[in-house]
Design a protein around this motif. Structure first.
Motif, PDB file in Angstrom:
ATOM      1  N   GLY A 145       1.589  10.816  -4.469  1.00 48.32           N
ATOM      2  CA  GLY A 145       0.217  11.223  -4.765  1.00 48.32           C
ATOM      3  C   GLY A 145      -0.147  11.036  -6.219  1.00 48.32           C
ATOM      4  O   GLY A 145       0.722  11.011  -7.082  1.00 48.32           O
ATOM      5  N   THR A 146      -1.443  10.886  -6.490  1.00 51.29           N
ATOM      6  CA  THR A 146      -1.941  10.746  -7.852  1.00 51.29           C
ATOM      7  C   THR A 146      -2.502  12.087  -8.271  1.00 51.29           C
ATOM      8  O   THR A 146      -3.292  12.679  -7.536  1.00 51.29           O
ATOM      9  CB  THR A 146      -3.065   9.679  -7.892  1.00 51.29           C
ATOM     10  N   PRO A 147      -2.067  12.592  -9.443  1.00 50.36           N
ATOM     11  CA  PRO A 147      -2.576  13.906  -9.845  1.00 50.36           C
ATOM     12  C   PRO A 147      -4.044  13.852 -10.261  1.00 50.36           C
ATOM     13  O   PRO A 147      -4.481  12.844 -10.817  1.00 50.36           O
ATOM     14  CB  PRO A 147      -1.703  14.294 -11.040  1.00 50.36           C
ATOM     15  N   TYR A 148      -4.763  14.928  -9.970  1.00 41.99           N
ATOM     16  CA  TYR A 148      -6.110  15.096 -10.536  1.00 41.99           C
ATOM     17  C   TYR A 148      -5.997  16.184 -11.564  1.00 41.99           C
ATOM     18  O   TYR A 148      -5.690  17.325 -11.244  1.00 41.99           O
ATOM     19  CB  TYR A 148      -7.113  15.493  -9.439  1.00 41.99           C
ATOM     20  N   ARG A 149      -6.212  15.810 -12.830  1.00 43.78           N
ATOM     21  CA  ARG A 149      -6.030  16.802 -13.893  1.00 43.78           C
ATOM     22  C   ARG A 149      -7.355  17.231 -14.505  1.00 43.78           C
ATOM     23  O   ARG A 149      -7.377  17.869 -15.538  1.00 43.78           O
ATOM     24  CB  ARG A 149      -5.119  16.240 -14.988  1.00 43.78           C
ATOM     25  N   GLY A 150      -8.445  16.836 -13.858  1.00 43.10           N
ATOM     26  CA  GLY A 150      -9.763  17.188 -14.403  1.00 43.10           C
ATOM     27  C   GLY A 150      -9.877  18.691 -14.607  1.00 43.10           C
ATOM     28  O   GLY A 150      -9.387  19.469 -13.794  1.00 43.10           O
ATOM     29  N   ALA A 151     -10.489  19.075 -15.727  1.00 46.91           N
ATOM     30  CA  ALA A 151     -10.611  20.506 -16.025  1.00 46.91           C
ATOM     31  C   ALA A 151     -11.616  21.149 -15.089  1.00 46.91           C
ATOM     32  O   ALA A 151     -11.526  22.317 -14.754  1.00 46.91           O
ATOM     33  CB  ALA A 151     -11.053  20.688 -17.467  1.00 46.91           C
ATOM     34  N   ASP A 152     -12.592  20.359 -14.648  1.00 46.50           N
ATOM     35  CA  ASP A 152     -13.660  20.905 -13.822  1.00 46.50           C
ATOM     36  C   ASP A 152     -13.259  20.836 -12.352  1.00 46.50           C
ATOM     37  O   ASP A 152     -13.110  19.760 -11.781  1.00 46.50           O
ATOM     38  CB  ASP A 152     -14.937  20.102 -14.071  1.00 46.50           C
ATOM     39  N   ARG A 153     -13.079  22.002 -11.777  1.00 47.16           N
ATOM     40  CA  ARG A 153     -12.660  22.045 -10.362  1.00 47.16           C
ATOM     41  C   ARG A 153     -13.778  22.577  -9.487  1.00 47.16           C
ATOM     42  O   ARG A 153     -13.534  23.065  -8.394  1.00 47.16           O
ATOM     43  CB  ARG A 153     -11.432  22.922 -10.223  1.00 47.16           C
ATOM     44  N   GLU A 154     -14.990  22.519 -10.004  1.00 49.73           N
ATOM     45  CA  GLU A 154     -16.123  22.976  -9.198  1.00 49.73           C
ATOM     46  C   GLU A 154     -16.395  21.982  -8.074  1.00 49.73           C
ATOM     47  O   GLU A 154     -16.009  20.819  -8.157  1.00 49.73           O
ATOM     48  CB  GLU A 154     -17.364  23.148 -10.086  1.00 49.73           C
ATOM     49  N   ILE A 155     -17.106  22.477  -7.061  1.00 53.67           N
ATOM     50  CA  ILE A 155     -17.295  21.680  -5.853  1.00 53.67           C
ATOM     51  C   ILE A 155     -17.887  20.304  -6.153  1.00 53.67           C
ATOM     52  O   ILE A 155     -17.387  19.282  -5.688  1.00 53.67           O
ATOM     53  CB  ILE A 155     -18.199  22.427  -4.851  1.00 53.67           C
ATOM     54  N   GLN A 156     -18.936  20.283  -6.971  1.00 53.94           N
ATOM     55  CA  GLN A 156     -19.610  19.005  -7.206  1.00 53.94           C
ATOM     56  C   GLN A 156     -18.664  17.975  -7.831  1.00 53.94           C
ATOM     57  O   GLN A 156     -18.640  16.813  -7.422  1.00 53.94           O
ATOM     58  CB  GLN A 156     -20.822  19.226  -8.116  1.00 53.94           C
ATOM     59  N   SER A 157     -17.860  18.419  -8.811  1.00 53.19           N
ATOM     60  CA  SER A 157     -16.961  17.474  -9.480  1.00 53.19           C
ATOM     61  C   SER A 157     -15.890  16.968  -8.533  1.00 53.19           C
ATOM     62  O   SER A 157     -15.559  15.778  -8.531  1.00 53.19           O
ATOM     63  CB  SER A 157     -16.285  18.141 -10.673  1.00 53.19           C
ATOM     64  N   VAL A 158     -15.332  17.874  -7.737  1.00 56.20           N
ATOM     65  CA  VAL A 158     -14.265  17.443  -6.827  1.00 56.20           C
ATOM     66  C   VAL A 158     -14.845  16.508  -5.749  1.00 56.20           C
ATOM     67  O   VAL A 158     -14.226  15.528  -5.357  1.00 56.20           O
ATOM     68  CB  VAL A 158     -13.549  18.660  -6.189  1.00 56.20           C
ATOM     69  N   ARG A 159     -16.069  16.821  -5.334  1.00 54.58           N
ATOM     70  CA  ARG A 159     -16.706  15.969  -4.316  1.00 54.58           C
ATOM     71  C   ARG A 159     -16.936  14.565  -4.884  1.00 54.58           C
ATOM     72  O   ARG A 159     -16.705  13.562  -4.219  1.00 54.58           O
ATOM     73  CB  ARG A 159     -18.035  16.604  -3.913  1.00 54.58           C
ATOM     74  N   GLN A 160     -17.341  14.510  -6.151  1.00 52.52           N
ATOM     75  CA  GLN A 160     -17.546  13.192  -6.760  1.00 52.52           C
ATOM     76  C   GLN A 160     -16.209  12.473  -6.947  1.00 52.52           C
ATOM     77  O   GLN A 160     -16.119  11.258  -6.771  1.00 52.52           O
ATOM     78  CB  GLN A 160     -18.292  13.351  -8.089  1.00 52.52           C
ATOM     79  N   LEU A 161     -15.169  13.249  -7.240  1.00 53.16           N
ATOM     80  CA  LEU A 161     -13.834  12.652  -7.308  1.00 53.16           C
ATOM     81  C   LEU A 161     -13.491  12.008  -5.969  1.00 53.16           C
ATOM     82  O   LEU A 161     -12.937  10.905  -5.906  1.00 53.16           O
ATOM     83  CB  LEU A 161     -12.798  13.744  -7.647  1.00 53.16           C
ATOM     84  N   MET A 162     -13.835  12.690  -4.889  1.00 56.73           N
ATOM     85  CA  MET A 162     -13.514  12.150  -3.552  1.00 56.73           C
ATOM     86  C   MET A 162     -14.234  10.827  -3.311  1.00 56.73           C
ATOM     87  O   MET A 162     -13.677   9.896  -2.734  1.00 56.73           O
ATOM     88  CB  MET A 162     -13.882  13.169  -2.473  1.00 56.73           C
ATOM     89  N   VAL A 163     -15.476  10.751  -3.780  1.00 60.23           N
ATOM     90  CA  VAL A 163     -16.209   9.484  -3.646  1.00 60.23           C
ATOM     91  C   VAL A 163     -15.501   8.405  -4.466  1.00 60.23           C
ATOM     92  O   VAL A 163     -15.293   7.276  -4.000  1.00 60.23           O
ATOM     93  CB  VAL A 163     -17.679   9.657  -4.117  1.00 60.23           C
ATOM     94  N   ASN A 164     -15.098   8.784  -5.690  1.00 61.28           N
ATOM     95  CA  ASN A 164     -14.399   7.806  -6.542  1.00 61.28           C
ATOM     96  C   ASN A 164     -13.097   7.346  -5.912  1.00 61.28           C
ATOM     97  O   ASN A 164     -12.748   6.170  -5.977  1.00 61.28           O
ATOM     98  CB  ASN A 164     -14.122   8.407  -7.925  1.00 61.28           C
ATOM     99  N   ILE A 165     -12.370   8.293  -5.305  1.00 55.68           N
ATOM    100  CA  ILE A 165     -11.103   7.919  -4.640  1.00 55.68           C
ATOM    101  C   ILE A 165     -11.396   6.859  -3.584  1.00 55.68           C
ATOM    102  O   ILE A 165     -10.712   5.841  -3.494  1.00 55.68           O
ATOM    103  CB  ILE A 165     -10.442   9.151  -3.977  1.00 55.68           C
ATOM    104  N   LEU A 166     -12.427   7.091  -2.808  1.00 54.92           N
ATOM    105  CA  LEU A 166     -12.754   6.135  -1.733  1.00 54.92           C
ATOM    106  C   LEU A 166     -13.111   4.775  -2.318  1.00 54.92           C
ATOM    107  O   LEU A 166     -12.704   3.732  -1.809  1.00 54.92           O
ATOM    108  CB  LEU A 166     -13.900   6.670  -0.870  1.00 54.92           C
ATOM    109  N   GLN A 167     -13.854   4.791  -3.412  1.00 53.42           N
ATOM    110  CA  GLN A 167     -14.282   3.513  -3.992  1.00 53.42           C
ATOM    111  C   GLN A 167     -13.144   2.817  -4.723  1.00 53.42           C
ATOM    112  O   GLN A 167     -13.232   1.635  -5.047  1.00 53.42           O
ATOM    113  CB  GLN A 167     -15.443   3.758  -4.950  1.00 53.42           C
ATOM    114  N   ASN A 168     -12.100   3.564  -4.960  1.00 56.12           N
ATOM    115  CA  ASN A 168     -10.948   3.040  -5.661  1.00 56.12           C
ATOM    116  C   ASN A 168     -10.028   2.227  -4.748  1.00 56.12           C
ATOM    117  O   ASN A 168      -8.950   1.825  -5.132  1.00 56.12           O
ATOM    118  CB  ASN A 168     -10.194   4.248  -6.240  1.00 56.12           C
TER     119      ASN A 168
END
Ligand code: FAD
Length: 531
Positions: free
Chosen positions: A106-129
């Protein structure tokens, strides 16, 4: 372990992984995964669990392409797997791309912001990655389309709608709506950018985000939304005529769905009754009582003790709170007086039925001799009907109790903080034919019903609880494709009920309360199809 099992349960809309299921799930999977490794003794993890659950709920419909999961490293059986994955701190977030290799940890997510919106955008980025070759099997294209690709679609016949979301380059709304519609057939969502001037010119778009809708029959128009928010776009597209949620296969709640089926009737052979979704139909409430008295109660040969008391309270509640007087109230009053006057500790069910029948025959008081579902019609037998009408009845009663606060005086129910909810709870637990539904409702009641202190909270508690059930059942076998389960009221019924806070959909409770009072109020009840 006690806390661990309570922090996340099977009822939550996420996957609970363990030592044996982690690798088989995330390695070489057809979807990407976002896993929170937590420890049930870590205070921060406990606090954060509500955010993680809300996130999982928010992206539940994306599950086919990216799944949200948890693994509890404090459980003994998971010690080794957490060590193997080098989990040192809690919570640790790791994501796994689709089709990942056996050795992937797995790839770590170390972002300081763990709010819903940020994590949801991370999920979109993961998919686009992902590349075209390794992206999740069912992932639709998330990249923007250009005017060169889109303009030729205008005026073309198709078997589905195409919704084009035109947005600023840094906006996530388009991709989120694409993923929100993943479980739906009949509409394809594509995104385009506000920098694509030929497209803006051709479609006359000046505000962003906007949705331009190509209909199957070649017409095309702007989609009007009251608010330019993800929730509004997704809700509107989901309710286009012909757009349907794909049913989950092998749904885990099939037991209660089977039971719901057993609560059905011959409704499919009946002619379709046109109705307005913004109204409540007296015919549904009458049919609810008809079914309750003649079918549900009939399975109890005698009523005694606690059961008898619960039935009496239910009848009193309806007699006092059913809106508008009329036959139903007369019948329920008679039944109530009779039940209260009987000194017997035990009543045969047949006596109740005789009274209902006699009363109807002698005084012309009708409850309706048959089931006539209107707002509760299903598109086929086994769907909607009785359970729909029972919810409706209790919503009406909570609103009536609020409108006529003294109605329950001298009934023995006036002392309870939330009498409608308490009677409903006892009725559902004791008589409701869908046992599994009763168990779920009882669990919810045990957690928070005691906190309801006034009549307004009573209305809102039931509304909220009903939505919890809607969330859980969306896409299950009991979901009628014509009436898909969704957060209610929809933006088209009440746009001021919906807001967005930090990128997350929130309800405006004051406006919801206002809406519920109007919707379930006596003046919104239609007599159409009622006897
Ligand atoms: P329903 O959910 O029955 O809703 C009826 C109508 O109420 C809707 O058409 C809408 O106009 C309005 N409405 C919708 N949401 C709200 C809201 N939040 N607030 C106010 N009004 C609203 N089925 C299961 O499979 N599993 C269960 O665990 C389960 N638990 C249940 C518990 C109870 C107490 C009841 C009464 C029913 C339960 N059911 C359960 C049945 C399920 O909730 C539905 O009633 C059934 O599937 C029929 O769905 P429907 O589409 O007619 O809409």
């Amino acid at each position: 372990l006690g806390t661990a099992t309570r922090l996340y349960t099977e009822e939550d809309p996420l996957v609970i992984l363990s030592s044996s299921s982690l690798k088989p799930s995330v390695i070489n999977s057809s979807s990407a995964w976002l896993v929170q490794f937590f420890s049930s003794w870590c205070g921060h993890c406990i606090q954060y669990s509500s955010t993680w659950k809300a996130l999982a709920q928010d992206v539940k419909d994306w599950q086919q392409v990216v799944s949200v999961a948890v693994l509890d490293c404090a459980q003994e059986e998971n010690f080794d797997i957490c060590k193997e994955f080098s989990i040192k701190f809690y919570p640790t977030f790791r994501y796994f791309r689709a089709h990942s290799a056996e050795t992937d940890r797995g790839t770590p997510y170390r972002g300081a912001d763990r709010e819903i919106q940020s994590v949801r955008q991370l999920m979109v980025n993961i998919l686009q990655n992902h590349t075209k070759l390794d992206r999740p099997d069912h992932c639709p294209p998330l990249e923007p389309y250009s005017s060169v690709e889109l303009l030729p679609l205008l005026g073309q016949k198709s078997d589905h709608y195409t919704a084009i979301i035109i947005e600023e380059p840094n906006s996530y709304v388009g991709r989120e709506v694409i993923l929100d519609l993943l479980q739906y057939s009949g509409v394809e969502v594509k995104r385009a950018l506000s920098s694509d001037l030929p497209l803006l010119d051709a479609l006359k778009i000046t505000t962003f985000p906007s949705v331009y809708l190509l209909h199957p029959n070649t017409t095309h128009t702007h989609l009007h939304v009251q608010k330019r928010l993800r929730f509004f776009f997704s809700s509107l597209l989901r309710t286009l005529p012909g757009v349907q949620r794909r049913l989950k296969l092998g749904s885990s709640s099939s037991t209660s769905e089977d039971q719901m089926g057993a609560l059905s009737d011959k409704q499919s052979t009946e002619p379709w009754r046109d109705f307005d979704r913004s109204k409540v139909y007296a015919a549904d409430l009458e049919s609810a009582l008809h079914y309750l008295l003649r079918v549900e109660l009939a399975t109890h040969n005698t009523l005694e003790g606690e059961e008898l008391k619960i039935f009496k309270d239910f009848v009193t509640l309806v007699a006092k709170l059913y809106p508008g007087g009329g036959s139903v109230v007369k019948l329920m009053e008679t039944l109530s007086d009779w039940l209260l006057s009987l000194p017997l500790p035990l009543i045969p069910y047949q006596a109740v039925l005789d009274l209902v029948d006699n009363k109807m025959r002698i005084s012309g008081v009708f409850l309706g001799a048959e089931l006539r579902w209107v707002g509760c019609q299903g598109s086929r037998a086994g769907l909607r009907g009785y359970p729909c009408s029972l919810w409706t009845l209790f919503h009406v009663l909570t609103v009536q109790h609020d409108a006529t606060p003294t109605a329950l005086e001298n009934t023995g129910l006036e002392g309870e903080a939330a009498p409608v909810l308490q009677v409903m709870r006892r009725y559902i637990r004791t008589f409701f034919g869908c046992e599994e539904c009763g168990r779920h409702f009882e669990q919810a009641a045990a957690v928070s019903m005691e906190k309801v202190q006034n009549r307004e909270d009573q209305i809102l508690w039931l509304w909220n609880q009903h939505n919890m059930v809607n969330y859980r059942l969306a896409g299950s076998l009991s979901d009628d494709p014509l009436f898909p389960k969704a957060p209610w009221p929809s933006p088209s019924l009440c746009s001021s009920c919906h807001e967005e806070k930090n990128g997350v959909h929130v309800w405006n409770n004051d406006n919801v309360l206002f809406f519920l009072r109007q919707h379930y109020g006596a003046s919104n009840m239609s007599p159409k199809y009622s006897l």
